[in-house]
Design a protein around this motif. Structure first.
Motif, PDB file in Angstrom:
ATOM      1  N   GLY A 137       0.811  -1.163  -0.166  1.00 31.98           N
ATOM      2  CA  GLY A 137      -0.050  -0.024  -0.087  1.00 31.98           C
ATOM      3  C   GLY A 137       0.803   1.175  -0.037  1.00 31.98           C
ATOM      4  N   SER A 138       2.094   1.201   0.313  1.00 29.13           N
ATOM      5  CA  SER A 138       2.790   2.434   0.563  1.00 29.13           C
ATOM      6  C   SER A 138       3.647   2.647  -0.760  1.00 29.13           C
ATOM      7  N   LEU A 139       3.391   1.633  -1.786  1.00 27.64           N
ATOM      8  CA  LEU A 139       4.099   1.875  -3.106  1.00 27.64           C
ATOM      9  C   LEU A 139       3.334   1.995  -4.169  1.00 27.64           C
ATOM     10  N   SER A 140       3.842   2.316  -5.153  1.00 31.78           N
ATOM     11  CA  SER A 140       3.145   2.512  -6.560  1.00 31.78           C
ATOM     12  C   SER A 140       3.211   1.559  -7.518  1.00 31.78           C
ATOM     13  N   THR A 141       2.468   1.300  -8.333  1.00 28.90           N
ATOM     14  CA  THR A 141       2.394   0.073  -9.271  1.00 28.90           C
ATOM     15  C   THR A 141       3.993   0.374 -10.076  1.00 28.90           C
ATOM     16  N   ASP A 142       4.327   1.582 -10.230  1.00 26.95           N
ATOM     17  CA  ASP A 142       5.626   2.001 -10.977  1.00 26.95           C
ATOM     18  C   ASP A 142       6.726   1.521  -9.954  1.00 26.95           C
ATOM     19  N   GLN A 143       6.716   2.083  -8.817  1.00 33.04           N
ATOM     20  CA  GLN A 143       7.491   1.797  -8.022  1.00 33.04           C
ATOM     21  C   GLN A 143       7.876   0.122  -7.821  1.00 33.04           C
ATOM     22  N   ILE A 144       6.746  -0.667  -7.746  1.00 35.19           N
ATOM     23  CA  ILE A 144       7.052  -2.157  -7.523  1.00 35.19           C
ATOM     24  C   ILE A 144       7.335  -2.671  -8.917  1.00 35.19           C
ATOM     25  N   LYS A 145       6.991  -2.397 -10.114  1.00 34.71           N
ATOM     26  CA  LYS A 145       7.674  -3.005 -11.241  1.00 34.71           C
ATOM     27  C   LYS A 145       9.045  -2.611 -11.459  1.00 34.71           C
ATOM     28  N   LEU A 146       9.296  -1.371 -11.300  1.00 33.84           N
ATOM     29  CA  LEU A 146      10.984  -0.798 -11.447  1.00 33.84           C
ATOM     30  C   LEU A 146      11.466  -1.576 -10.377  1.00 33.84           C
ATOM     31  N   GLY A 147      11.363  -1.508  -9.090  1.00 32.29           N
ATOM     32  CA  GLY A 147      12.093  -1.881  -7.939  1.00 32.29           C
ATOM     33  C   GLY A 147      12.120  -3.628  -8.141  1.00 32.29           C
ATOM     34  N   GLY A 148      10.866  -4.436  -8.464  1.00 38.94           N
ATOM     35  CA  GLY A 148      11.183  -5.728  -8.645  1.00 38.94           C
ATOM     36  C   GLY A 148      12.100  -6.046  -9.735  1.00 38.94           C
ATOM     37  N   ALA A 149      12.060  -5.313 -10.856  1.00 39.18           N
ATOM     38  CA  ALA A 149      12.904  -5.557 -12.029  1.00 39.18           C
ATOM     39  C   ALA A 149      14.331  -5.108 -11.550  1.00 39.18           C
ATOM     40  N   THR A 150      14.829  -4.209 -10.936  1.00 42.18           N
ATOM     41  CA  THR A 150      16.021  -3.957 -10.385  1.00 42.18           C
ATOM     42  C   THR A 150      16.425  -5.217  -9.373  1.00 42.18           C
ATOM     43  N   GLY A 151      15.636  -5.522  -8.300  1.00 48.01           N
ATOM     44  CA  GLY A 151      15.927  -6.690  -7.619  1.00 48.01           C
ATOM     45  C   GLY A 151      16.029  -8.050  -8.255  1.00 48.01           C
ATOM     46  N   ALA A 152      15.291  -8.177  -9.085  1.00 49.35           N
ATOM     47  CA  ALA A 152      15.360  -9.431 -10.214  1.00 49.35           C
ATOM     48  C   ALA A 152      16.852  -9.467 -10.856  1.00 49.35           C
ATOM     49  N   ALA A 153      17.045  -8.160 -11.251  1.00 42.70           N
ATOM     50  CA  ALA A 153      18.298  -8.195 -12.279  1.00 42.70           C
ATOM     51  C   ALA A 153      19.319  -8.630 -11.055  1.00 42.70           C
TER      52      ALA A 153
ATOM     53  N   ARG B 298      25.894  -7.111 -17.306  1.00 39.97           N
ATOM     54  CA  ARG B 298      24.971  -8.106 -17.352  1.00 39.97           C
ATOM     55  C   ARG B 298      23.755  -7.436 -16.341  1.00 39.97           C
ATOM     56  N   ILE B 299      24.005  -6.975 -15.222  1.00 40.64           N
ATOM     57  CA  ILE B 299      22.827  -6.487 -14.605  1.00 40.64           C
ATOM     58  C   ILE B 299      21.986  -5.449 -15.071  1.00 40.64           C
ATOM     59  N   SER B 300      22.710  -4.649 -15.957  1.00 39.34           N
ATOM     60  CA  SER B 300      22.048  -3.478 -16.759  1.00 39.34           C
ATOM     61  C   SER B 300      21.265  -4.196 -17.794  1.00 39.34           C
ATOM     62  N   MET B 301      21.629  -5.181 -18.609  1.00 39.95           N
ATOM     63  CA  MET B 301      20.724  -5.941 -19.480  1.00 39.95           C
ATOM     64  C   MET B 301      19.585  -6.531 -18.947  1.00 39.95           C
ATOM     65  N   LYS B 302      19.651  -7.345 -17.832  1.00 40.22           N
ATOM     66  CA  LYS B 302      18.903  -7.990 -17.349  1.00 40.22           C
ATOM     67  C   LYS B 302      17.799  -6.990 -16.735  1.00 40.22           C
ATOM     68  N   GLN B 303      18.143  -6.030 -16.124  1.00 36.18           N
ATOM     69  CA  GLN B 303      17.262  -5.003 -15.665  1.00 36.18           C
ATOM     70  C   GLN B 303      16.359  -4.353 -16.625  1.00 36.18           C
ATOM     71  N   ILE B 304      16.911  -3.944 -17.839  1.00 37.99           N
ATOM     72  CA  ILE B 304      16.184  -3.512 -19.005  1.00 37.99           C
ATOM     73  C   ILE B 304      15.119  -4.600 -19.404  1.00 37.99           C
ATOM     74  N   ALA B 305      15.694  -5.826 -19.898  1.00 36.28           N
ATOM     75  CA  ALA B 305      14.673  -6.810 -20.453  1.00 36.28           C
ATOM     76  C   ALA B 305      13.604  -7.300 -19.192  1.00 36.28           C
ATOM     77  N   THR B 306      13.833  -7.204 -17.844  1.00 34.68           N
ATOM     78  CA  THR B 306      12.906  -7.650 -16.885  1.00 34.68           C
ATOM     79  C   THR B 306      11.741  -6.460 -17.017  1.00 34.68           C
TER      80      THR B 306
ATOM     81  N   PHE C 296      13.892  -4.641 -29.350  1.00 32.23           N
ATOM     82  CA  PHE C 296      14.651  -3.905 -28.383  1.00 32.23           C
ATOM     83  C   PHE C 296      16.054  -4.738 -28.565  1.00 32.23           C
ATOM     84  N   SER C 297      16.446  -5.651 -29.379  1.00 30.52           N
ATOM     85  CA  SER C 297      17.950  -6.373 -29.459  1.00 30.52           C
ATOM     86  C   SER C 297      19.120  -5.238 -29.595  1.00 30.52           C
ATOM     87  N   PRO C 298      18.896  -4.219 -30.290  1.00 27.94           N
ATOM     88  CA  PRO C 298      20.061  -3.376 -30.425  1.00 27.94           C
ATOM     89  C   PRO C 298      20.259  -2.811 -29.291  1.00 27.94           C
TER      90      PRO C 298
END
Length: 314
Positions: free
Chosen positions: A30-46, A94-102, A128-130
């Motif tokens: 409830g304290s996070l927006s949908t964008d924060q969850i998606k971007l934070g989740g992508a970063t954590g996943a990466a 590698r983390i940058s690539m994974k964060q973008i893809a996620t 987005f392959s380039p």
């Protein structure tokens, strides 16, 4: 339905928060927006997927670069973990690539992913392959002994380097699109079949989203790894060989006399490709399982946040 889901949350929010705080560790969506969850989740996943996946990706590259099969796979595995610093060479790229893809996958509308899981993933990977190949080329350059500035200069600051990047992307692009279709597409196809359609608020109040999504990831990780490896190991291996030869030439390797086509003809054998398949499968299992855990969790938390934002806008 969204209405039912919102009503359940409204009636039981206090009970959910109290129960969660005493029964299992959880974040407060409830304290996070949908964008924060998606971007934070992508970063954590990466980050977490690369902590487990980067060493095994180096294992894959070492295996692919052993063109003459001079060393057993066990030797490459020992070399991978011989030095922690060496094992994580190229980690930032590698983390940058994974964060973008996620992030790209998480931002595909849920309705489109549900209806067209494979098509949506292929379109993202191919389109987005380039961009995705830029951090990948940086990583391969680091693994070949170049610094990031040297890898960037040799790849993007010279005509020959840009030509090599374009050629590598042309090989990488279709394979990346197909790989993402088999990776994220298969993940999105499996998700509703392995527990992804449960009520988010109910899961958060009972078993907990982290544990529920971890169970889902343990099922999806190996299954997706088998599919993903089968779909992309040829193009992944071939483009890795090309990048390695380009890096050797950039370093002034006098021993690199043969052209790319000749090297492929002499290298691509059933034994060599079997070794590359094994190394890539191991790497995919180790990288995908924690990746999917964070992605599944981000999807569940996004539903809770989405319901809250929808209710607040009324």
């Amino acid at each position: 339905s969204l209405k039912t889901d919102s009503a359940y949350h409204s009636q039981h929010s206090l009970q959910t928060t109290t129960t969660a705080s005493h029964t299992h560790p959880t974040m407060d969506p409830g304290s996070l927006s949908t964008d924060q969850i998606k971007l934070g989740g992508a970063t954590g996943a990466a980050v977490i997927s690369n902590i487990t996946g980067i060493p095994f990706d180096r294992f894959r590259v070492l295996t692919a670069n052993d063109l003459k099969i001079a060393h057993p796979l066990s030797s490459h595995l020992k070399e991978t973990f011989r030095s922690p610093g060496a094992a994580f060479t190229g980690g930032i790229a590698r983390i940058s690539m994974k964060q973008i893809a996620t992030s790209l996958n998480l931002y595909v509308p849920a309705e489109f992913k549900n209806d067209y899981p494979f098509m949506s993933a292929f379109a993202v990977g191919m389109g987005f392959s380039p961009i995705l190949n830029i951090p990948r080329m940086m990583q391969l350059g680091r693994l070949s002994g170049l610094s990031y500035p040297q890898a960037f200069q040799s790849t993007f600051m010279t005509g020959a380097g840009l030509k090599g990047y374009a050629q590598n992307t042309m090989m990488f692009g279709p394979g990346e699109g197909f790989r993402m279709m088999m990776c994220f597409g298969t993940k999105d196809f499996l998700m509703p079949r392995i527990g992804g359609k449960e009520d988010a608020h109910m899961i958060d109040a009972t078993i907990g989203i982290p544990l529920h999504t971890a169970k889902m990831a343990l099922i999806a990780g190996p299954l997706v790894a088998a599919v993903e490896t089968s779909s992309a190991f040829v193009t992944e291996t071939v483009s890795t060989i090309q990048a390695n030869l380009a890096a050797q030439k950039a370093m002034g390797g006098a021993a690199v006399q043969k052209d790319f086509g000749t090297v492929l003809k002499e290298t691509i054998t059933p034994v060599y490709m079997g070794r590359c398949f094994t190394a890539l499968f191991v790497k995919n299992v180790m990288a995908n399982t924690p990746l999917f855990w964070f992605m599944f969790a981000a999807d569940y938390y996004s539903r809770i946040s989405g319901a809250r934002e929808s209710a607040a806008s009324k």
